[in-house]
Design a protein around this motif. Structure first.
Motif, PDB file in Angstrom:
ATOM      1  N   PHE A  39       0.827  -1.208   0.000  1.00 29.90           N
ATOM      2  CA  PHE A  39       0.000   0.000   0.000  1.00 29.90           C
ATOM      3  C   PHE A  39       0.864   1.261   0.000  1.00 29.90           C
ATOM      4  CE2 PHE A  39      -3.614  -2.518   2.098  1.00 29.90           C
ATOM      5  CZ  PHE A  39      -4.219  -2.719   0.882  1.00 29.90           C
ATOM      6  N   LEU A  40       1.968   1.225   0.733  1.00 29.88           N
ATOM      7  CA  LEU A  40       2.848   2.390   0.781  1.00 29.88           C
ATOM      8  C   LEU A  40       3.491   2.640  -0.575  1.00 29.88           C
ATOM      9  CD1 LEU A  40       3.822   4.460   2.863  1.00 29.88           C
ATOM     10  CD2 LEU A  40       5.742   2.959   3.370  1.00 29.88           C
ATOM     11  N   GLY A  41       3.830   1.559  -1.282  1.00 27.94           N
ATOM     12  CA  GLY A  41       4.440   1.735  -2.592  1.00 27.94           C
ATOM     13  C   GLY A  41       3.465   2.171  -3.667  1.00 27.94           C
ATOM     14  N   SER A  42       2.200   1.784  -3.549  1.00 28.78           N
ATOM     15  CA  SER A  42       1.207   2.101  -4.587  1.00 28.78           C
ATOM     16  C   SER A  42       0.173   3.111  -4.115  1.00 28.78           C
ATOM     17  CB  SER A  42       0.498   0.813  -5.025  1.00 28.78           C
ATOM     18  OG  SER A  42      -0.148   0.189  -3.925  1.00 28.78           O
ATOM     19  N   LEU A  43       0.510   3.910  -3.112  1.00 27.17           N
ATOM     20  CA  LEU A  43      -0.477   4.846  -2.557  1.00 27.17           C
ATOM     21  C   LEU A  43      -0.895   5.887  -3.587  1.00 27.17           C
ATOM     22  CD1 LEU A  43      -2.029   5.523   0.021  1.00 27.17           C
ATOM     23  CD2 LEU A  43      -0.147   7.028   0.683  1.00 27.17           C
ATOM     24  N   HIS A  44       0.071   6.446  -4.316  1.00 27.17           N
ATOM     25  CA  HIS A  44      -0.260   7.462  -5.325  1.00 27.17           C
ATOM     26  C   HIS A  44      -1.073   6.850  -6.459  1.00 27.17           C
ATOM     27  CE1 HIS A  44       1.972  10.629  -3.450  1.00 27.17           C
ATOM     28  NE2 HIS A  44       3.114   9.958  -3.475  1.00 27.17           N
ATOM     29  N   ARG A  67     -15.448  17.964 -10.743  1.00 30.22           N
ATOM     30  CA  ARG A  67     -15.203  18.000  -9.302  1.00 30.22           C
ATOM     31  C   ARG A  67     -13.890  17.329  -8.913  1.00 30.22           C
ATOM     32  NH1 ARG A  67     -21.184  16.010  -7.122  1.00 30.22           N
ATOM     33  NH2 ARG A  67     -22.427  17.618  -8.192  1.00 30.22           N
ATOM     34  N   ARG A  68     -13.128  16.882  -9.900  1.00 34.92           N
ATOM     35  CA  ARG A  68     -11.945  16.080  -9.599  1.00 34.92           C
ATOM     36  C   ARG A  68     -10.870  16.894  -8.884  1.00 34.92           C
ATOM     37  NH1 ARG A  68     -10.461  12.825 -14.657  1.00 34.92           N
ATOM     38  NH2 ARG A  68     -12.578  12.053 -14.167  1.00 34.92           N
ATOM     39  N   GLU A  69     -10.654  18.126  -9.302  1.00 36.77           N
ATOM     40  CA  GLU A  69      -9.593  18.929  -8.685  1.00 36.77           C
ATOM     41  C   GLU A  69      -9.897  19.216  -7.225  1.00 36.77           C
ATOM     42  OE1 GLU A  69      -7.290  23.207  -9.384  1.00 36.77           O
ATOM     43  OE2 GLU A  69      -8.892  22.544 -10.738  1.00 36.77           O
ATOM     44  N   ARG A  70     -11.141  19.633  -6.951  1.00 40.43           N
ATOM     45  CA  ARG A  70     -11.509  19.939  -5.563  1.00 40.43           C
ATOM     46  C   ARG A  70     -11.497  18.678  -4.705  1.00 40.43           C
ATOM     47  NH1 ARG A  70     -10.803  23.104  -1.544  1.00 40.43           N
ATOM     48  NH2 ARG A  70     -12.597  23.317  -0.132  1.00 40.43           N
ATOM     49  N   THR A  71     -11.961  17.567  -5.258  1.00 44.10           N
ATOM     50  CA  THR A  71     -11.930  16.306  -4.517  1.00 44.10           C
ATOM     51  C   THR A  71     -10.499  15.884  -4.215  1.00 44.10           C
ATOM     52  OG1 THR A  71     -13.987  15.633  -5.605  1.00 44.10           O
ATOM     53  CG2 THR A  71     -12.705  13.916  -4.510  1.00 44.10           C
ATOM     54  N   GLY A  72      -9.592  16.125  -5.171  1.00 44.26           N
ATOM     55  CA  GLY A  72      -8.187  15.810  -4.927  1.00 44.26           C
ATOM     56  C   GLY A  72      -7.604  16.623  -3.789  1.00 44.26           C
ATOM     57  N   GLU A  73      -7.979  17.894  -3.718  1.00 45.38           N
ATOM     58  CA  GLU A  73      -7.488  18.731  -2.616  1.00 45.38           C
ATOM     59  C   GLU A  73      -8.016  18.241  -1.265  1.00 45.38           C
ATOM     60  OE1 GLU A  73      -8.733  22.647  -3.555  1.00 45.38           O
ATOM     61  OE2 GLU A  73      -7.364  22.882  -5.274  1.00 45.38           O
ATOM     62  N   ILE A  74      -9.295  17.885  -1.226  1.00 42.48           N
ATOM     63  CA  ILE A  74      -9.871  17.369   0.023  1.00 42.48           C
ATOM     64  C   ILE A  74      -9.211  16.043   0.402  1.00 42.48           C
ATOM     65  CG2 ILE A  74     -11.979  16.589   1.147  1.00 42.48           C
ATOM     66  CD1 ILE A  74     -11.886  19.566   0.666  1.00 42.48           C
ATOM     67  N   TYR A  89      -6.278   6.481  -9.211  1.00 44.55           N
ATOM     68  CA  TYR A  89      -7.346   5.648  -9.762  1.00 44.55           C
ATOM     69  C   TYR A  89      -8.696   6.000  -9.142  1.00 44.55           C
ATOM     70  CZ  TYR A  89     -10.012   1.518 -11.081  1.00 44.55           C
ATOM     71  OH  TYR A  89     -10.973   0.683 -11.568  1.00 44.55           O
ATOM     72  N   MET A  90      -8.718   6.214  -7.836  1.00 43.48           N
ATOM     73  CA  MET A  90      -9.975   6.569  -7.182  1.00 43.48           C
ATOM     74  C   MET A  90     -10.487   7.927  -7.642  1.00 43.48           C
ATOM     75  SD  MET A  90     -10.647   3.919  -5.435  1.00 43.48           S
ATOM     76  CE  MET A  90     -12.034   4.518  -4.465  1.00 43.48           C
ATOM     77  N   LEU A  91      -9.585   8.866  -7.914  1.00 43.47           N
ATOM     78  CA  LEU A  91     -10.018  10.187  -8.384  1.00 43.47           C
ATOM     79  C   LEU A  91     -10.617  10.120  -9.782  1.00 43.47           C
ATOM     80  CD1 LEU A  91      -7.175  12.548  -7.106  1.00 43.47           C
ATOM     81  CD2 LEU A  91      -9.529  12.402  -6.287  1.00 43.47           C
ATOM     82  N   LYS A  92     -10.223   9.111 -10.577  1.00 39.90           N
ATOM     83  CA  LYS A  92     -10.810   8.969 -11.905  1.00 39.90           C
ATOM     84  C   LYS A  92     -12.289   8.597 -11.849  1.00 39.90           C
ATOM     85  CE  LYS A  92      -6.504   7.676 -14.233  1.00 39.90           C
ATOM     86  NZ  LYS A  92      -5.772   6.625 -14.980  1.00 39.90           N
ATOM     87  N   LEU A  93     -12.739   8.063 -10.720  1.00 40.46           N
ATOM     88  CA  LEU A  93     -14.149   7.734 -10.573  1.00 40.46           C
ATOM     89  C   LEU A  93     -15.012   8.952 -10.280  1.00 40.46           C
ATOM     90  CD1 LEU A  93     -13.753   4.491  -8.393  1.00 40.46           C
ATOM     91  CD2 LEU A  93     -13.982   4.660 -10.885  1.00 40.46           C
TER      92      LEU A  93
END
Length: 361
Positions: free
Chosen positions: A185-190, A204-211, A195-199
């Protein structure tokens, strides 16, 4: 005949009786689909309950990976590649586990060996005692005791030793699995975060990424702060126990540091354990341990904890207590550990999304 007069007959022809409905719209099909849905829900619930230990293990591994990520990023800012930064942090975790085992296992093994070696002496002293010899002559106590040991106590101890060995092996396997999952998990955290942000919708992706970054920073800060507080507790306990002269001061200090990770009750559990060991050694030592822990817990609760945690989790004290209680009731110690950063994440989402929307309504 008028069209109005013929309309009831036409309506009767257009709407057949219920027994003539197609199978796809009949009550039997509806009940069958509903029953299958209920059975599917029950099966999924049973699967979740059966695999709850695995789910908890995955959640803890992800939680620890997020908590160690700030240390990895700090090493990256010093010019190290992420692979080497993860290796250094993971090696530090392994060393911490090894030191804990080396500090706790030898004292326990030594005490057990000393007790086993002293058992024949205890038996000899008891057999030479005048009162016991008289009772043995009257009631045959020693032969009955020997029969009990060989027929009942021996097999029970043997099965207990086997069970304890299995528990130890299971604990070792769980620890190794946890470390491996944490490393992955530590190696693949980014990658997981991207991948989750692509959903999320692109708008809203930029604001969700900041949160998401704020939530991950809060969790990482909470884990780092909690570990720092536990290290302080263990270090001060070790210094105090060494000054007072309590046996196995390092092992007891590590126990205090480990239990101090548990919210609300962890520090009290460690204090009670160490005070009990001190009382077994002598009454003044036990009283001194109790006084030390009462004073230290006040310092930790009102001085150390607020200063360390002020930049990590922004949660009201009442919400912290309630979250820890609910988490402990649902998932035990793991739930109590995870509940506070989860409450902080929920509070952040409410503050950034729900409250502005309510203000615009």
């Amino acid at each position: 005949m008028s069209a109005e007069a013929e309309s009831p007959a036409v309506a009767d022809v257009a709407k057949p009786p219920s027994y003539a409905l197609p199978l796809s719209r009949g009550p039997f099909t509806f009940g069958l689909i509903g029953g299958l849905g209920v059975l599917t829900a029950i099966a999924i619930a049973q699967m979740v309950v059966s695999s709850l230990s695995v789910i908890v293990l995955i959640v803890v591994a992800m939680f620890l990976a997020v908590g160690l990520n700030p240390a990895v990023e700090a090493l990256q800012r010093r010019g190290l590649a992420r692979r080497w930064a993860i290796s250094i942090v993971f090696a530090g975790v392994i060393v911490a586990f090894a030191l804990f085992g080396l500090a706790v296992v030898p004292p326990v093994s030594k005490q057990l060996a000393e007790f086993i070696a002293a058992v024949p002496g205890y038996v000899t002293e008891l057999s030479n005692h005048p009162t016991l010899r008289q009772l043995d002559a009257d009631y045959q106590i020693l032969p009955k005791l020997a029969t009990f040991v060989t027929s009942e106590l021996g097999p029970s101890l043997a099965s207990g030793v086997v069970g304890a060995g299995l528990v130890v092996l299971d604990g070792v396997f769980t620890t190794v699995t946890l470390l491996v999952l944490m490393l992955y998990f530590l190696g693949s955290l980014h990658t997981i975060k991207s991948y989750m942000l692509k959903l999320v919708p692109a708008s809203r992706r930029e604001r969700t990424g900041e949160i998401t970054e704020q939530i991950l920073d809060g969790i990482g800060g909470y884990v780092a702060g909690n570990v720092l507080i536990s290290v302080i507790a263990g270090l001060l306990t070790w210094i105090f126990l060494s000054i007072v002269g309590v046996k196995y001061a390092l092992a007891l200090a590590l126990v205090v540091a480990l239990t101090d990770l548990i919210p609300l009750v962890g520090a009290t559990i460690g204090a009670v354990l160490v005070t009990g060991v001190g009382l077994l050694q002598s009454l003044p030592v036990g009283i001194a341990c109790a006084v030390f822990f009462v004073i230290y817990q006040q310092v930790e609760n009102y001085l150390i904890y607020p200063r360390v945690m002020k930049r990590s989790v922004d949660v009201a004290p009442a919400v912290t207590v309630i979250a820890a209680l609910f988490g402990g009731a649902l998932l035990g110690i793991v739930g109590a550990l995870v509940a506070i950063p989860v409450a902080a994440a929920i509070a952040l989402i409410i503050r950034e999304f729900v409250l502005p929307r309510q203000a615009r309504a």
